[in-house]
Motif scaffolding. Structure first.
Motif, PDB file in Angstrom:
ATOM      1  N   GLU A 152       0.835  -1.211   0.000  1.00 34.21           N
ATOM      2  CA  GLU A 152       0.000   0.000   0.000  1.00 34.21           C
ATOM      3  C   GLU A 152       0.863   1.252   0.000  1.00 34.21           C
ATOM      4  O   GLU A 152       0.569   2.224  -0.698  1.00 34.21           O
ATOM      5  N   LYS A 153       1.930   1.218   0.789  1.00 35.48           N
ATOM      6  CA  LYS A 153       2.828   2.377   0.845  1.00 35.48           C
ATOM      7  C   LYS A 153       3.565   2.548  -0.490  1.00 35.48           C
ATOM      8  O   LYS A 153       3.746   3.648  -0.987  1.00 35.48           O
ATOM      9  N   MET A 154       3.982   1.410  -1.028  1.00 38.47           N
ATOM     10  CA  MET A 154       4.701   1.424  -2.306  1.00 38.47           C
ATOM     11  C   MET A 154       3.852   2.084  -3.395  1.00 38.47           C
ATOM     12  O   MET A 154       4.339   2.873  -4.196  1.00 38.47           O
ATOM     13  N   CYS A 155       2.568   1.745  -3.385  1.00 39.46           N
ATOM     14  CA  CYS A 155       1.669   2.243  -4.419  1.00 39.46           C
ATOM     15  C   CYS A 155       1.496   3.755  -4.351  1.00 39.46           C
ATOM     16  O   CYS A 155       1.162   4.382  -5.354  1.00 39.46           O
ATOM     17  N   GLU A 156       1.733   4.336  -3.171  1.00 35.43           N
ATOM     18  CA  GLU A 156       1.572   5.783  -3.049  1.00 35.43           C
ATOM     19  C   GLU A 156       2.584   6.539  -3.895  1.00 35.43           C
ATOM     20  O   GLU A 156       2.404   7.706  -4.193  1.00 35.43           O
ATOM     21  N   SER A 157       3.677   5.889  -4.245  1.00 38.30           N
ATOM     22  CA  SER A 157       4.663   6.585  -5.075  1.00 38.30           C
ATOM     23  C   SER A 157       4.695   6.040  -6.503  1.00 38.30           C
ATOM     24  O   SER A 157       5.602   6.340  -7.264  1.00 38.30           O
ATOM     25  N   LEU A 158       3.709   5.242  -6.860  1.00 38.89           N
ATOM     26  CA  LEU A 158       3.633   4.731  -8.231  1.00 38.89           C
ATOM     27  C   LEU A 158       2.450   5.375  -8.955  1.00 38.89           C
ATOM     28  O   LEU A 158       1.450   5.704  -8.330  1.00 38.89           O
TER      29      LEU A 158
ATOM     30  N   GLU B 220      -5.826  12.915  -4.727  1.00 36.52           N
ATOM     31  CA  GLU B 220      -5.737  14.361  -4.510  1.00 36.52           C
ATOM     32  C   GLU B 220      -5.639  15.088  -5.847  1.00 36.52           C
ATOM     33  O   GLU B 220      -5.322  16.268  -5.907  1.00 36.52           O
ATOM     34  N   GLY B 221      -5.839  14.353  -6.924  1.00 40.56           N
ATOM     35  CA  GLY B 221      -5.815  14.963  -8.251  1.00 40.56           C
ATOM     36  C   GLY B 221      -4.500  14.779  -8.989  1.00 40.56           C
ATOM     37  O   GLY B 221      -4.367  15.198 -10.125  1.00 40.56           O
ATOM     38  N   GLY B 222      -3.535  14.143  -8.379  1.00 45.01           N
ATOM     39  CA  GLY B 222      -2.232  13.991  -9.020  1.00 45.01           C
ATOM     40  C   GLY B 222      -2.130  12.718  -9.845  1.00 45.01           C
ATOM     41  O   GLY B 222      -3.122  12.032 -10.098  1.00 45.01           O
ATOM     42  N   ALA B 223      -0.912  12.418 -10.261  1.00 46.64           N
ATOM     43  CA  ALA B 223      -0.681  11.228 -11.086  1.00 46.64           C
ATOM     44  C   ALA B 223      -0.451   9.990 -10.231  1.00 46.64           C
ATOM     45  O   ALA B 223      -0.371   8.873 -10.744  1.00 46.64           O
ATOM     46  N   THR B 224      -0.311  10.175  -8.921  1.00 41.92           N
ATOM     47  CA  THR B 224      -0.168   9.029  -8.027  1.00 41.92           C
ATOM     48  C   THR B 224      -1.276   9.089  -6.977  1.00 41.92           C
ATOM     49  O   THR B 224      -1.752  10.166  -6.650  1.00 41.92           O
ATOM     50  N   PRO B 225      -1.672   7.945  -6.464  1.00 39.87           N
ATOM     51  CA  PRO B 225      -2.714   7.968  -5.431  1.00 39.87           C
ATOM     52  C   PRO B 225      -2.192   8.552  -4.119  1.00 39.87           C
ATOM     53  O   PRO B 225      -1.010   8.365  -3.798  1.00 39.87           O
ATOM     54  N   TYR B 226      -3.062   9.254  -3.396  1.00 41.28           N
ATOM     55  CA  TYR B 226      -2.641   9.775  -2.091  1.00 41.28           C
ATOM     56  C   TYR B 226      -2.601   8.645  -1.078  1.00 41.28           C
ATOM     57  O   TYR B 226      -1.685   8.519  -0.286  1.00 41.28           O
TER      58      TYR B 226
ATOM     59  N   THR C 246       0.204  -5.243  -7.766  1.00 42.10           N
ATOM     60  CA  THR C 246      -0.900  -6.007  -7.182  1.00 42.10           C
ATOM     61  C   THR C 246      -0.940  -7.452  -7.656  1.00 42.10           C
ATOM     62  O   THR C 246      -1.588  -8.285  -7.032  1.00 42.10           O
ATOM     63  N   SER C 247      -0.261  -7.759  -8.752  1.00 35.92           N
ATOM     64  CA  SER C 247      -0.170  -9.170  -9.154  1.00 35.92           C
ATOM     65  C   SER C 247       0.564  -9.983  -8.108  1.00 35.92           C
ATOM     66  O   SER C 247       0.399 -11.192  -8.031  1.00 35.92           O
ATOM     67  N   ARG C 248       1.373  -9.310  -7.344  1.00 37.64           N
ATOM     68  CA  ARG C 248       2.191 -10.013  -6.344  1.00 37.64           C
ATOM     69  C   ARG C 248       1.472 -10.206  -5.020  1.00 37.64           C
ATOM     70  O   ARG C 248       2.065 -10.703  -4.080  1.00 37.64           O
ATOM     71  N   MET C 249       0.244  -9.771  -4.930  1.00 38.29           N
ATOM     72  CA  MET C 249      -0.479 -10.002  -3.681  1.00 38.29           C
ATOM     73  C   MET C 249      -1.096 -11.391  -3.683  1.00 38.29           C
ATOM     74  O   MET C 249      -0.527 -12.313  -3.153  1.00 38.29           O
TER      75      MET C 249
ATOM     76  N   PRO D 265       4.637   2.947   9.888  1.00 36.88           N
ATOM     77  CA  PRO D 265       5.108   2.979   8.497  1.00 36.88           C
ATOM     78  C   PRO D 265       4.153   3.624   7.504  1.00 36.88           C
ATOM     79  O   PRO D 265       4.606   4.167   6.498  1.00 36.88           O
ATOM     80  N   MET D 266       2.842   3.550   7.743  1.00 31.31           N
ATOM     81  CA  MET D 266       1.939   4.086   6.733  1.00 31.31           C
ATOM     82  C   MET D 266       1.708   5.589   6.877  1.00 31.31           C
ATOM     83  O   MET D 266       1.023   6.188   6.061  1.00 31.31           O
ATOM     84  N   ARG D 267       2.289   6.195   7.905  1.00 33.87           N
ATOM     85  CA  ARG D 267       2.161   7.647   8.026  1.00 33.87           C
ATOM     86  C   ARG D 267       3.017   8.320   6.967  1.00 33.87           C
ATOM     87  O   ARG D 267       4.047   7.800   6.558  1.00 33.87           O
ATOM     88  N   LYS D 268       2.591   9.497   6.582  1.00 33.46           N
ATOM     89  CA  LYS D 268       3.249  10.164   5.456  1.00 33.46           C
ATOM     90  C   LYS D 268       4.676  10.589   5.774  1.00 33.46           C
ATOM     91  O   LYS D 268       5.504  10.734   4.881  1.00 33.46           O
ATOM     92  N   ASP D 269       4.969  10.821   7.049  1.00 31.24           N
ATOM     93  CA  ASP D 269       6.311  11.299   7.380  1.00 31.24           C
ATOM     94  C   ASP D 269       7.279  10.161   7.701  1.00 31.24           C
ATOM     95  O   ASP D 269       8.410  10.394   8.113  1.00 31.24           O
TER      96      ASP D 269
END
Lengths: 387, 152
Positions: free
Chosen positions: A70-76, A338-344, A85-88, B138-142
């Motif tokens: 989930e965290k990884m996806c925030e920067s993709l 948030e409107g960007g190219a990656t999910p918030y 997600t295929s790896r889940m 870990p899931m916090r933004k900072d």
């Protein structure tokens, strides 16, 4: 964390006779199953508190394969995150991709070409068959029958070959993209799927002969791991686990997506509420999946396999949720944009996580031998639970 | 119930509820102190009967945290989303694990990933993260982890 098998003696529970190990005696065992145990089908660690042979508590320790997807996806970007997600749930990778693609499409409000919709559904159902076959073979092996595993894998290989031809991959497909599917189907696809259907129909009957009717198998499954309908819903169980307890929860029927509302199939419900009922749901689902594929394989519409989308996808500000039915149950994708190219923020509601939470309730008071039977019918895929 | 009917019913039960527009399902913002009693009403009220909690999660908005509960009724098939704002420095909310049992695991996950303290939770321990992790969420933004590089 318990490092090795140990005996905990609670003085208040020790019977006058001392710590005899019979049921009702005083000693309480804590044993570990896993993290490396064939019956957990991955790196799952169960700490089991036993009184004699009776289970008092089962405590799952997760996280051995946690990758913080989930965290990884925030920067993709919205195109990239689907590959992770295929790896889940690697046995339902098509369906995971499908759920994510649906969620992005919901945000973008793109229409999917009919050809892509049908291809997606066929792929989903092939995946479901492959997944249920692996489950069937592995579960029979858990119970000590080695032969079914080879039977199941023989047919599963055929599906993998079909997938490989079209998607280029055998496990982590990454075939569904926002807007449709990545590539058109292989020219041989339809013919090979039809051959497979003919082959598979006779094989399902063989599965029944081999395992379903077996007396030893039935005795080990019936009445084991009881889960009532109310508990199944309360624990958030979905998929065959809940449907074995008569809880109707098939997303394909309740909230149809793609062409599921145009094909005929049944939602399988069993009334047994035990391991055998969950087993029967999956076996009967195999036939339903075949039925869906049969209706669609000759009717793949001509046209585009992918809608035209921009190179960089940007979802509008807001929240989007999509749910699909994987082989294990309801898979939900929750995207906060948030409107960007990656999910918030992205959240994957994985079916295995909720199904596992019911294990302790199901097996408490049962015998240690029944744990494997009950756990087998939950169809756990550990990366799906840990994410 | 339709969304409009749900809206009327929810306003009756909890006048302080604020509705959010634009989502697929009816979204209700509530104060975190109201959550436990409101949750019981959602579950037990005959015409609502939200018996299936299908998604429980938390969002870090940098200034505050938001708990998000997705509920559905297996009887009436209506859906609702409940959101509760939490203080980021001291996030606390009542547990609902005795109403929906699935919440027990999901709350443990939110506890370790976001540091939300679920009051009266029967077994609030780490679930996924290894022992001794306490304190970092870990899931916090900072959260930064240069060694494991979660951020690609």
């Amino acid at each position: 964390m318990y490092r090795q098998t140990e005996i905990i003696k609670d003085s208040s529970e020790v019977s006058p006779g001392g710590g005899d190990l019979e049921e009702g005696g005083g000693a309480e065992f804590v044993i570990n199953v896993g993290p490396q145990h064939p019956a957990t089908h991955g790196v799952l660690h169960l700490v089991i508190t036993l009184n004699g042979e009776t289970i008092k508590k089962v405590e799952p320790h997760l996280g051995f394969i946690h990758r913080s997807i989930e965290k990884m996806c925030e920067s993709l970007t919205y195109r990239q995150f689907i590959y992770v997600t295929s790896r889940m749930d690697y046995l339902s990778s098509h369906i995971n991709n499908h759920g994510c693609a649906l969620c992005v499409e919901k945000g973008l409000q793109v229409e999917i070409p009919p050809r892509a919709q049908v291809i997606r559904v066929i792929m989903d159902e092939l995946t479901r068959i492959a997944s249920h076959e692996l489950w069937w073979g592995a579960m029979a092996m858990d119970l000590g029958a080695f032969t079914p595993f080879f039977h199941a894998f023989r047919e599963r290989e055929t599906i993998n070959d079909i997938m490989e031809e079209t998607c280029g991959a055998r496990l982590t497909m990454n075939y569904m993209v926002p807007g449709g599917v990545m590539a058109d189907i292989h020219p041989n696809f339809q013919k090979r799927v039809k051959d497979f259907i003919i082959l598979f129909k006779s094989k399902v009957d063989e599965y029944d002969e081999l395992v379903t009717g077996n007396v030893i198998f039935r005795n080990r499954m019936k009445g084991v791991g009881f889960l009532s309908k109310e508990d199944a819903i309360s624990y958030g169980c979905t998929g065959p686990t809940a449907r074995g307890s008569t809880a109707s929860c098939d997303i394909r029927k309740l909230y149809p997506y793609e062409v599921y509302d145009k094909v005929e199939f049944e939602e399988i419900l069993e009334t047994g509420c035990d391991s055998f009922a969950r087993y029967m749901v999956r076996i009967r689902e195999l036939r339903q999946s075949i039925k869906i594929i049969e209706q669609l394989i000759d009717n793949i519409p001509e046209g585009d396999f992918q809608a035209k989308t921009k190179a960089v996808l940007k979802l509008p500000k807001g929240e989007f949720y999509s749910r699909v039915e994987t082989a294990r149950g309801e898979f939900g994708v929750y995207i906060v944009s948030e409107g960007g190219a990656t999910p918030y923020r992205i959240r994957f509601r994985s079916p295995g996580f909720s199904n596992l939470s019911a294990l302790d309730h199901m097996i408490r008071g049962g015998k240690i031998g029944d744990l494997i039977a009950a756990m087998g019918t939950l169809d756990l895929v550990i990366p799906d639970i840990d994410r | 119930m339709t969304t409009e009917e749900l809206k009327i019913k929810i306003t009756e039960l909890l006048p302080s509820a604020a509705f959010e527009e634009g989502g697929e399902w009816l979204t209700v913002n509530i104060g975190s102190a109201d959550w436990l009693s409101f949750a019981k009403q959602l579950r037990n009220e005959g015409s609502l009967f939200f018996d299936y909690l299908f998604c429980l999660t938390c969002i870090d908005w940098k200034t505050h945290l938001t708990m998000v509960y997705h509920l559905t009724s297996t009887l009436y098939r209506h859906n609702i989303v409940i959101k509760a704002k939490l203080n980021r420095d001291k996030p606390e909310i009542e547990t609902v694990s005795n109403i929906w049992k699935t919440a027990e695991f999901h709350e443990r996950e939110s506890y370790e990933m976001f540091g939300v303290n679920f009051l009266n939770h029967p077994d609030l321990r780490l679930l996924i993260l290894p022992d001794g992790w306490e304190g970092k969420n870990p899931m916090r933004k900072d959260f930064e982890d240069p060694v494991n590089m979660i951020k690609l």
